[in-house]
Enzyme design. Structure first.
Site, PDB file in Angstrom:
ATOM      1  N   ASN A  19     -18.194  13.979 -12.353  1.00 29.61           N
ATOM      2  CA  ASN A  19     -16.903  14.870 -12.447  1.00 29.61           C
ATOM      3  C   ASN A  19     -16.645  15.019 -14.676  1.00 29.61           C
ATOM      4  OD1 ASN A  19     -14.134  16.696 -13.484  1.00 29.61           O
ATOM      5  ND2 ASN A  19     -13.546  14.377 -12.335  1.00 29.61           N
ATOM      6  N   ARG A  63     -17.970  17.650  -8.535  1.00 27.00           N
ATOM      7  CA  ARG A  63     -16.653  18.409  -8.432  1.00 27.00           C
ATOM      8  C   ARG A  63     -17.026  19.857  -9.754  1.00 27.00           C
ATOM      9  NH1 ARG A  63     -11.455  17.529 -12.388  1.00 27.00           N
ATOM     10  NH2 ARG A  63     -10.314  19.044 -11.095  1.00 27.00           N
ATOM     11  N   HIS A 114      -7.193  21.079  -6.827  1.00 27.31           N
ATOM     12  CA  HIS A 114      -6.784  19.775  -6.256  1.00 27.31           C
ATOM     13  C   HIS A 114      -6.670  19.320  -4.764  1.00 27.31           C
ATOM     14  CE1 HIS A 114      -3.034  19.093  -8.712  1.00 27.31           C
ATOM     15  NE2 HIS A 114      -4.791  18.282  -9.716  1.00 27.31           N
ATOM     16  N   ARG A 167       2.308  21.341 -18.600  1.00 25.62           N
ATOM     17  CA  ARG A 167       1.951  22.388 -17.917  1.00 25.62           C
ATOM     18  C   ARG A 167       3.462  22.789 -17.957  1.00 25.62           C
ATOM     19  NH1 ARG A 167      -3.026  21.286 -14.600  1.00 25.62           N
ATOM     20  NH2 ARG A 167      -4.506  21.333 -15.796  1.00 25.62           N
ATOM     21  N   GLU A 189     -10.679  11.126  -4.401  1.00 27.99           N
ATOM     22  CA  GLU A 189     -11.691  12.825  -4.262  1.00 27.99           C
ATOM     23  C   GLU A 189     -12.886  12.339  -4.776  1.00 27.99           C
ATOM     24  OE1 GLU A 189      -8.824  13.964  -7.682  1.00 27.99           O
ATOM     25  OE2 GLU A 189      -9.015  15.927  -6.887  1.00 27.99           O
TER      26      GLU A 189
END
Ligand code: ADP
Length: 398
Positions: A7, A90, A179, A240, A383
């Site tokens: 990743n 990823r 996601h 965010r 993940e």
């Protein structure tokens, strides 16, 4: 098979080596401060965590250092680099081009590059990781697993914005969602835990971490999700803003004398629970401050929970019902107070939480009482394991 899962961000590279049959993590870690100075964290499965400060001018040196650590005669977990059978990367944005994972070849890499204007912060960094691995492991097959792919099943009414259709046609401006690897993994686990066919279940997954999104999964397909063209839309997150009236952007830009870049920086990095509280993006800090009477820390978390509950309501409507609601990621897996607050809005769905079960952290557990009409689950996401599984599946099918 041994799969190296990567990743890669602009200055960091997280990695795991997973043995795909046993699904055991043989080693994991991160390279940080790539291009600045460089730091390798290496954690073998049965050994001590090692931290090495070392020069990493580019991601290629970072990958080399990871591989050296993996085959180190004393602390390594592999006999040689030949023991790496595949690399799973990823990749953040696959646009409309990628509705599933894909074997990476030059043509595919170019297509991912073409998606970069949709994710200028993420895709180029992800691809640097791909290039670095190609350089160091030229004969090992690589697979790209996209954050957006799972959501490509959304219907048009869910992914179109109410703007001139030509912007969708010309620029592909639409909701993509992110996601996806996590939402897919968690919703599948929920079906397994409940012993119900995945293809017949309506699940709402709340991935609540520093980045946060909700996803409606109907009969095994994502039918709506809260993030959009970028990960900025939807829930109030760590830093965010989530949903905001676009007019506020123009208003604030004028009042504060900010450029478009400046205002986007505020919305991405200085907003969310951090901006609301003026304190922290970490829910542990907010909980402590709130307990000590800090009103803004409290309202930040309350607003986060309220927005999450609103999305759950919207997605229950979108699917004409819901069988299971899952909490996952850093906040969802650890913060019982947030889960309880979110569920406090959902009494109308016939949800009752088991207070004792809701004290759990980081384990698969049913959080609702047996008589609750909708099952609420805690399902830790994984993940890396999902990327490993996708990688193996792609290689075996090609
Ligand atoms: P991301 O992958 O988006 O960076 P994570 O899913 O790892 O985020 O979530 C990180 C967040 O999880 C932290 O910022 C913090 O707010 C929250 N978190 C982690 N541990 C706890 C805890 N024990 N209690 C409450 N919140 C926690």
């Amino acid at each position: 098979m041994n799969v190296l899962v990567i990743n890669c961000g602009s200055s960091s590279l997280k990695y795991q080596v997973i043995h795909s049959d046993s699904e055991e993590v043989l080693a994991k870690g991160i390279c940080e401060r790539i291009g600045i100075d460089g730091r390798l964290v290496y954690q073998p499965k049965d050994g001590e965590k090692e931290i090495t400060e070392a020069s990493m001018p580019t991601h290629t040196e970072a990958v080399r250092m990871v591989l050296d650590a993996l085959v180190n005669p004393k602390t390594g977990v592999l006999e040689s680099l030949n023991a790496i059978d595949a690399v799973g990367h990823r990749l953040v944005h696959g646009g409309e081009k990628f509705a599933s994972s894909t074997l990476l070849n030059e043509q595919v890499i170019q297509a991912v590059e073409e998606c970069s204007d949709l994710a200028p912060l993420h895709n180029p960094a992800n691809l640097i990781g791909v290039r670095a691995c190609q350089e160091v492991l030229p004969n090992v097959p690589m697979v790209g697993v996209f954050d957006t792919a799972f959501h490509q099943t959304m219907p048009q009414e869910a992914y179109l914005y109410g703007i001139p259709y030509s912007y969708y046609e010309t620029y592909k401006v639409r909701k993509y969602g992110f996601h996806g690897t996590s939402h897919s993994y968690v919703s599948k686990r929920a079906a397994e835990i409940l012993g119900r066919p995945y293809e017949q279940l309506k699940t709402i997954v709340c991935h609540l971490g520093n980045g946060a999104s909700v996803c409606a999964v109907k009969n095994g397909r994502s039918v709506d999700t809260s993030m959009g063209l970028s990960p900025l839309e939807g829930l109030i997150m760590g830093t965010r803003s989530g949903d905001i009236d676009p007019s506020a952007v123009e208003f604030l830009a004028k009042k504060e004398g900010l450029t478009m870049e400046g205002i986007m920086n505020v919305l991405n990095k200085e907003s969310g629970v951090y901006g609301l509280s003026g304190l922290s993006s970490d829910f542990r800090d907010l909980d402590q401050a709130s307990t000590e009477g800090n009103a803004r820390a409290k309202i930040a978390v309350d607003a986060f929970c309220y927005r999450t509950a609103k999305y759950i309501g919207a997605y229950a409507a979108a699917m004409n019902g819901v069988d299971a609601i899952c909490f996952t990621a850093g906040v969802g897996e650890n913060d019982g107070k947030v889960r309880a607050k979110v569920c406090s809005y959902l009494g109308y769905l016939g949800i009752t939480l088991d207070e004792k079960a809701n004290q759990a952290r980081g384990e698969e557990i049913r959080l609702s009482t047996p008589d609750s009409s909708v099952t609420v689950l805690l399902v830790p996401t994984n993940e890396e394991l999902a990327i490993c599984r996708e990688t193996v599946a792609m290689i075996q099918h090609n």
